[in-house]
Design an enzyme around this catalytic site. Sequence first.
Site, short mmCIF file in Angstrom:
data_model
loop_
_atom_site.label_atom_id
_atom_site.label_comp_id
_atom_site.label_asym_id
_atom_site.label_seq_id
_atom_site.Cartn_x
_atom_site.Cartn_y
_atom_site.Cartn_z
N CYS A 280 0.78 -1.23 0.00
CA CYS A 280 0.00 0.00 0.00
C CYS A 280 0.82 1.29 0.00
O CYS A 280 0.53 2.19 -0.80
CB CYS A 280 -1.05 0.00 1.10
SG CYS A 280 -0.62 -0.89 2.59
N ARG A 309 7.11 -11.21 5.04
CA ARG A 309 6.71 -10.99 6.42
C ARG A 309 7.37 -12.03 7.29
O ARG A 309 7.50 -13.19 6.90
CB ARG A 309 5.18 -11.12 6.57
CG ARG A 309 4.44 -10.08 5.75
CD ARG A 309 2.95 -10.19 5.93
NE ARG A 309 2.28 -9.26 5.03
CZ ARG A 309 0.97 -9.18 4.88
NH1 ARG A 309 0.18 -9.98 5.58
NH2 ARG A 309 0.44 -8.32 4.04
N GLN A 327 0.89 -11.08 -3.18
CA GLN A 327 -0.52 -10.74 -3.01
C GLN A 327 -1.10 -10.31 -4.34
O GLN A 327 -0.44 -9.60 -5.10
CB GLN A 327 -0.65 -9.57 -2.03
CG GLN A 327 -0.35 -9.91 -0.61
CD GLN A 327 -0.55 -8.71 0.30
OE1 GLN A 327 -0.01 -7.64 0.03
NE2 GLN A 327 -1.32 -8.89 1.35
N ASP A 329 -2.88 -7.89 -5.08
CA ASP A 329 -3.27 -6.71 -4.33
C ASP A 329 -3.85 -5.64 -5.24
O ASP A 329 -3.52 -5.57 -6.42
CB ASP A 329 -2.00 -6.14 -3.67
CG ASP A 329 -2.31 -5.37 -2.40
OD1 ASP A 329 -3.50 -5.25 -2.05
OD2 ASP A 329 -1.36 -4.89 -1.76
N HIS A 331 -5.49 -1.35 -4.77
CA HIS A 331 -6.01 -0.28 -3.92
C HIS A 331 -6.98 0.54 -4.73
O HIS A 331 -6.70 0.90 -5.87
CB HIS A 331 -4.87 0.56 -3.37
CG HIS A 331 -4.01 -0.24 -2.46
ND1 HIS A 331 -2.90 -0.92 -2.89
CD2 HIS A 331 -4.16 -0.54 -1.14
CE1 HIS A 331 -2.38 -1.58 -1.87
NE2 HIS A 331 -3.12 -1.38 -0.80
N LYS A 411 -13.80 -4.64 7.46
CA LYS A 411 -13.44 -5.47 6.31
C LYS A 411 -14.44 -6.59 6.09
O LYS A 411 -15.19 -6.97 7.00
CB LYS A 411 -12.05 -6.06 6.50
CG LYS A 411 -11.96 -6.99 7.69
CD LYS A 411 -10.64 -7.76 7.73
CE LYS A 411 -10.58 -8.70 8.93
NZ LYS A 411 -9.39 -9.55 8.93
N HIS A 457 -8.19 -1.50 0.48
CA HIS A 457 -7.25 -2.54 0.06
C HIS A 457 -8.09 -3.76 -0.27
O HIS A 457 -9.03 -4.06 0.45
CB HIS A 457 -6.33 -3.02 1.19
CG HIS A 457 -5.65 -1.96 1.98
ND1 HIS A 457 -4.34 -1.65 1.80
CD2 HIS A 457 -6.10 -1.16 2.96
CE1 HIS A 457 -3.99 -0.71 2.66
NE2 HIS A 457 -5.04 -0.38 3.38
#
Length: 584
Positions: A280, A309, A327, A329, A331, A411, A457
């Site tokens: 992000c 991570r 990911q 991912d 946004h 979420k 996200h």
Amino acid sequence: MRGAKIMSQDDALHAVRHSMSHVMAEAVLEMFPDAQIAIGPAIDNGFYYDFDLPRQLKTEDLEEITRRMQDIIKDDKPFERSVVARKEAEEQFADQKYKLELIKAIPEDQEVSLYKQGGFTDLCKGPHVASTKQLNPQAFKLLSIAGAYWRGKETNPMLTRIYGTAWEHPKQLRQYLKQLEDIEKRDHRKLGKELDLFSLHEEAGAGLVYWHPKGARIRQAIEDFWRKEHYRNGYEMVYTPHVGKSWLWETSGHLDFYKEGMYPPMEMDKAHYFVKPMNCPFHIMIYNNGMHSYRDLPVRWAELGTVYRYEKAGALHGLLRVRGFTQDDAHIICTPDQMEDEILEVLRFSLYMLRSFGFQDIKAYLSTRPEDSVGEQHQWESATESLRKAIDREGLAYELDEGGGAFYGPKIDLKIKDALGREWQLSTIQFDFNEPQRFNMEFVDKDGKEKRPFMVHRALLGSIERFFGVLLEHYAGAFPPWLAYEQIRIIPVAAPFEDYAKKLQQLFREQDFRASADLSDDRMNAKIRKAQKEKIPYMVIVGEREEQDQAVSVRYRSGKQENGIPLEDFVQMVASRVSEKTQL
RNA sequence: GCCAAAAUAGCUCAGCGGUAGAGCAACGCACUCGUAAUGCGUAGGUCGUGGGUUCAAUUCCCACUUUUGGCUCCA
């Protein structure tokens, strides 16, 4: 225990399992009279009991515990319930510190009940079977010894937990053990090795995935589809760096809230660089690179972003929990009044993607504001409301996780059920009230004023590694043709037909099929066996007859076979299976 | 990170105080074959890493790394 439920947990079975745990506790106390006992509930498919024991348990101990349990069961001891005063309970368990703690935790207005069978009395709400005779000594099995913290808290002492499974009839036990075997056979780690899809290398770092050519093919098929659909749905692709200076992570707040999940910094030119645990902040850097009019919004930026991570060593598990993963991912940055539509679209898109991969059973989990959180109350309310509305509009079943949201926003998580009925979380759609503020994101609204956009996200597949692992287990390695690393294996019945086999290989490849001809000097039967073990969907077997007729004989992965199919028909059939994403 | 178990050939596994064995895979030779394994042969291992005990360690002990099952956490 990771395991699927074979049957719904009706009350009778629940009582059997719960009673079984008491019987086990009695057996363990016989062996270790000084043991401290903690809790012993019934769980899916069985039960466990936590003990504080004078010595470590060995696997062989389970055999003796089992024998003692069988003896106790045969003794036909009734389960006697009694309600006692708090004082009395405390006296009863004077030397059982965990029980005393439990008694203290029972609310004042609730009665304290004990259950006794034979020489064993336990603090327990019940219910239980009437007598140990109602338990079947051949319908349970002690499965494993594990450590578990008292009350699940890391700072508490580690107790010894014994897991067992219990059923009403031996037949059910056998069925369940059989199912455990099936789950083992489908294990993505096993299949990944057998099918040569990926590997992990202890000497090169735990939790880091190596994709082999075959696995990479499948991943490419997933990603190609993913990109195509994202462009179709109004997304743009971005690429961002893998590391960023500490400024970025201080600004984002990750160094405050997420530091223990991050790899330690690298020092260069007196600055600290961190490998990204999330994408992000980078997407925000792109956003903040210039001015944005309300006319430009929403922006939807997607990236297959690989993040790292730190996961605790004991948490790593094949592809399902790793330290480096990609990911899918994106946004979405939008004005507050675009939010509702955007959420609905993301949810629809997500469902479409999951269904395309063959997951039909999908459930939503809506998580609301936790106690420690940022953002205005009205923002939380409207965001949560738009999430709920979207779920309703799509007619999804959902569960509410009150207070389960991240500190930065509410979420929706989507969980699918796989072929064995196991639930896996894949998609997540999260509001973020934190970063837009921290990075001072803005857009210019109709009135010419600078305002703060909303940011969402979302990851639809979650992580490619995890998704791949789930997919692998779901299909037990037998991927539908559109995903299969090799769609067609051409097998000549004998050497003279190798030219025709090569010609077919060329022709299939021109059709963008993933095909290869097996020209090794194995016999045909061996080649079939090999292709079958590799779970290749179509085996095209060719000899004199096929060459003459410009046809193919097809053996499907299922074992079904069709002879003398005209070449064009076969090509068309495969093409339509691929484009429709169906099995075989 | 914590509790427990484990690590032997590319894979699956046997062996267990006297420095290793099978099946499959690989490679070579022969066989030329119609829907799940053709036959014969060859090669392949400092027994996870580092210490210790011992005349001698793959085997026993300790530490570490990793894996597995849990706890915790989570994409």
